[in-house]
Write a protein that holds these residues in place. Structure first.
Motif, PDB file in Angstrom:
ATOM      1  N   LEU A   1       0.816  -1.211   0.000  1.00 62.63           N
ATOM      2  CA  LEU A   1       0.000   0.000   0.000  1.00 62.63           C
ATOM      3  C   LEU A   1       0.850   1.263   0.000  1.00 62.63           C
ATOM      4  N   SER A   2       2.099   1.138  -0.451  1.00 65.89           N
ATOM      5  CA  SER A   2       2.954   2.334  -0.536  1.00 65.89           C
ATOM      6  C   SER A   2       2.322   3.327  -1.510  1.00 65.89           C
ATOM      7  N   GLY A   3       2.296   4.574  -1.100  1.00 64.73           N
ATOM      8  CA  GLY A   3       1.674   5.603  -1.933  1.00 64.73           C
ATOM      9  C   GLY A   3       0.204   5.809  -1.654  1.00 64.73           C
ATOM     10  N   GLU A   4      -0.402   4.904  -0.881  1.00 67.95           N
ATOM     11  CA  GLU A   4      -1.820   5.045  -0.536  1.00 67.95           C
ATOM     12  C   GLU A   4      -2.005   6.106   0.550  1.00 67.95           C
ATOM     13  N   ASP A   5      -3.197   6.608   0.644  1.00 68.98           N
ATOM     14  CA  ASP A   5      -3.541   7.606   1.646  1.00 68.98           C
ATOM     15  C   ASP A   5      -3.370   7.028   3.054  1.00 68.98           C
ATOM     16  N   ASP A   6      -2.740   7.809   3.949  1.00 72.36           N
ATOM     17  CA  ASP A   6      -2.515   7.342   5.317  1.00 72.36           C
ATOM     18  C   ASP A   6      -3.825   6.991   6.013  1.00 72.36           C
ATOM     19  N   GLY A   7      -4.877   7.741   5.704  1.00 77.09           N
ATOM     20  CA  GLY A   7      -6.166   7.478   6.336  1.00 77.09           C
ATOM     21  C   GLY A   7      -6.707   6.113   5.979  1.00 77.09           C
ATOM     22  N   ALA A   8      -6.504   5.700   4.724  1.00 76.16           N
ATOM     23  CA  ALA A   8      -6.977   4.386   4.295  1.00 76.16           C
ATOM     24  C   ALA A   8      -6.215   3.278   5.005  1.00 76.16           C
ATOM     25  N   ILE A   9      -4.902   3.480   5.183  1.00 75.41           N
ATOM     26  CA  ILE A   9      -4.084   2.481   5.875  1.00 75.41           C
ATOM     27  C   ILE A   9      -4.495   2.387   7.342  1.00 75.41           C
ATOM     28  N   GLU A  10      -4.715   3.539   7.981  1.00 71.07           N
ATOM     29  CA  GLU A  10      -5.122   3.525   9.388  1.00 71.07           C
ATOM     30  C   GLU A  10      -6.494   2.872   9.567  1.00 71.07           C
ATOM     31  N   SER A  11      -7.379   3.102   8.613  1.00 70.68           N
ATOM     32  CA  SER A  11      -8.696   2.482   8.672  1.00 70.68           C
ATOM     33  C   SER A  11      -8.578   0.962   8.570  1.00 70.68           C
ATOM     34  N   LEU A  12      -7.708   0.484   7.682  1.00 73.12           N
ATOM     35  CA  LEU A  12      -7.498  -0.949   7.523  1.00 73.12           C
ATOM     36  C   LEU A  12      -6.933  -1.557   8.806  1.00 73.12           C
ATOM     37  N   ILE A  13      -5.926  -0.895   9.370  1.00 72.22           N
ATOM     38  CA  ILE A  13      -5.317  -1.400  10.610  1.00 72.22           C
ATOM     39  C   ILE A  13      -6.337  -1.405  11.742  1.00 72.22           C
ATOM     40  N   GLY A  14      -7.185  -0.378  11.795  1.00 75.71           N
ATOM     41  CA  GLY A  14      -8.220  -0.333  12.813  1.00 75.71           C
ATOM     42  C   GLY A  14      -9.180  -1.508  12.715  1.00 75.71           C
ATOM     43  N   LYS A  15      -9.400  -1.991  11.500  1.00 75.09           N
ATOM     44  CA  LYS A  15     -10.299  -3.129  11.311  1.00 75.09           C
ATOM     45  C   LYS A  15      -9.658  -4.442  11.760  1.00 75.09           C
ATOM     46  N   ILE A  16      -8.386  -4.642  11.405  1.00 71.53           N
ATOM     47  CA  ILE A  16      -7.784  -5.963  11.645  1.00 71.53           C
ATOM     48  C   ILE A  16      -7.046  -6.066  12.982  1.00 71.53           C
ATOM     49  N   ALA A  17      -6.766  -4.938  13.637  1.00 70.58           N
ATOM     50  CA  ALA A  17      -5.981  -4.972  14.874  1.00 70.58           C
ATOM     51  C   ALA A  17      -6.811  -4.750  16.130  1.00 70.58           C
ATOM     52  N   THR A  18      -8.132  -4.637  15.991  1.00 70.54           N
ATOM     53  CA  THR A  18      -9.006  -4.485  17.156  1.00 70.54           C
ATOM     54  C   THR A  18     -10.172  -5.463  17.017  1.00 70.54           C
ATOM     55  N   ARG A  19     -11.055  -5.462  17.999  1.00 72.12           N
ATOM     56  CA  ARG A  19     -12.266  -6.291  17.927  1.00 72.12           C
ATOM     57  C   ARG A  19     -13.480  -5.474  17.475  1.00 72.12           C
ATOM     58  N   ASP A  20     -13.249  -4.267  16.970  1.00 76.41           N
ATOM     59  CA  ASP A  20     -14.365  -3.412  16.571  1.00 76.41           C
ATOM     60  C   ASP A  20     -15.040  -3.910  15.296  1.00 76.41           C
ATOM     61  N   HIS A  21     -14.254  -4.426  14.359  1.00 74.96           N
ATOM     62  CA  HIS A  21     -14.789  -4.850  13.060  1.00 74.96           C
ATOM     63  C   HIS A  21     -14.954  -6.367  13.000  1.00 74.96           C
ATOM     64  N   TYR A  22     -13.899  -7.087  13.376  1.00 79.50           N
ATOM     65  CA  TYR A  22     -13.969  -8.549  13.466  1.00 79.50           C
ATOM     66  C   TYR A  22     -13.998  -8.909  14.950  1.00 79.50           C
ATOM     67  N   HIS A  23     -15.064  -9.530  15.383  1.00 83.10           N
ATOM     68  CA  HIS A  23     -15.290  -9.711  16.814  1.00 83.10           C
ATOM     69  C   HIS A  23     -14.616 -10.942  17.399  1.00 83.10           C
TER      70      HIS A  23
END
Length: 277
Positions: A187-209
């Motif tokens: 994801l080099s060159g991608e928007d930082d916000g998109a990367i942070e959103s992805l990490i927020g989904k896979i690194a917490t229990r908010d999206h995948y329980h």
């Protein structure tokens, strides 16, 4: 011999009969590895651990084995076929560092599952090759077998302050590693916000329980990962799944914990023999 049979040669092996017979499983796997390499024009190496026991998980001894495989690949682009349920984050950092050394071009092939820190390794490549059977998983860590999410969200005063700090550090370590791999890789060159959103989904229990939640190829694409999807009838995918089936069978027959293998190199981690009194 008809083309649907494997292998397809009448040549005798160059090894002595007894030696070849003793190692025939490895020779047949490596024959298929070379077949796949002729299709992809990439070196194929494998980290295979088809078990959930602690002995089969990513640990601090894996770096030497992986480095040996990569050294044998020279400067060729690489496909890493990965099967693991995860393991130690410190060891995962080392494996990602070795894979990234010398600006190596590599993809991660997931024929069945690369879960937890296995997913982190998959994030480190330029893309992830997946099929209908493939799954990644959330990367949220645990402390003493308790998800850090539960510790960090516990009511004030119910958790030991030291344990809270350890849990917080575990999460930061995992998120930093995933973020670094994505920003400097697929994801080099991608928007930082998109990367942070992805990490927020896979690194917490908010999206995948659940830590065991299945991130399929379709789901991986949906959350923003670069996936090369190969349908079940694709000839290359059929070769990948046949090779994976050979590793699963051989590991269970021989009580192997892990196999690190390439076309020329083979390293096996076996279970320690049970002592008898």
């Amino acid at each position: 011999m008809p083309p649907e049979y494997f292998p397809r040669t009448t040549d005798l092996p160059t090894q002595s009969p007894l030696f070849w017979a003793a190692h025939k499983d490895r020779y047949l796997r490596q024959l298929l590895i070379r077949d796949i390499e002729s299709v992809t024009n990439r070196a194929l190496i494998l980290y295979f651990a088809d078990d959930v026991s602690l002995q089969c998980q990513i640990d601090s001894g894996d770096d030497v084995q992986l480095a040996e495989l990569l050294h044998a690949c020279g400067t060729r682009p690489v496909d890493l076929m990965l099967e693991t349920v995860g393991g130690m984050t410190d060891a995962t950092e080392k494996l990602c560092s070795i894979l990234r050394a010398n600006n190596r071009d590599y993809r991660v092939v997931v024929p069945r599952r690369a879960k937890s820190n296995g997913t982190v390794i998959a994030l480190s490549g330029s893309e992830i090759v997946m099929g209908v059977e493939s799954e990644l998983g959330p990367i949220d860590p645990s402390f003493n077998n308790i998800p850090v999410e539960f510790i960090l969200n516990s009511p004030p005063g119910t958790i030991n302050p030291i344990e809270y700090q350890v849990a917080e550090t575990f999460r930061k370590q995992t998120e930093k590693l995933a973020r670094d791999m994505l920003k400097t890789g697929m994801l080099s060159g991608e928007d930082d916000g998109a990367i942070e959103s992805l990490i927020g989904k896979i690194a917490t229990r908010d999206h995948y329980h659940s830590h065991g939640s299945v991130i399929s190829a379709e789901e991986a694409l949906k959350i923003g990962l670069k996936v090369n999807y190969l349908p079940s009838e694709n000839d290359l995918w059929r070769k990948f799944t046949l090779l994976r089936a050979m590793y699963q069978y051989d590991c269970r027959q021989q009580s192997y914990l892990k196999i690190f293998e390439g076309a020329q190199t083979s390293l096996v981690v076996s279970a320690a023999p049970v002592s008898k009194s």
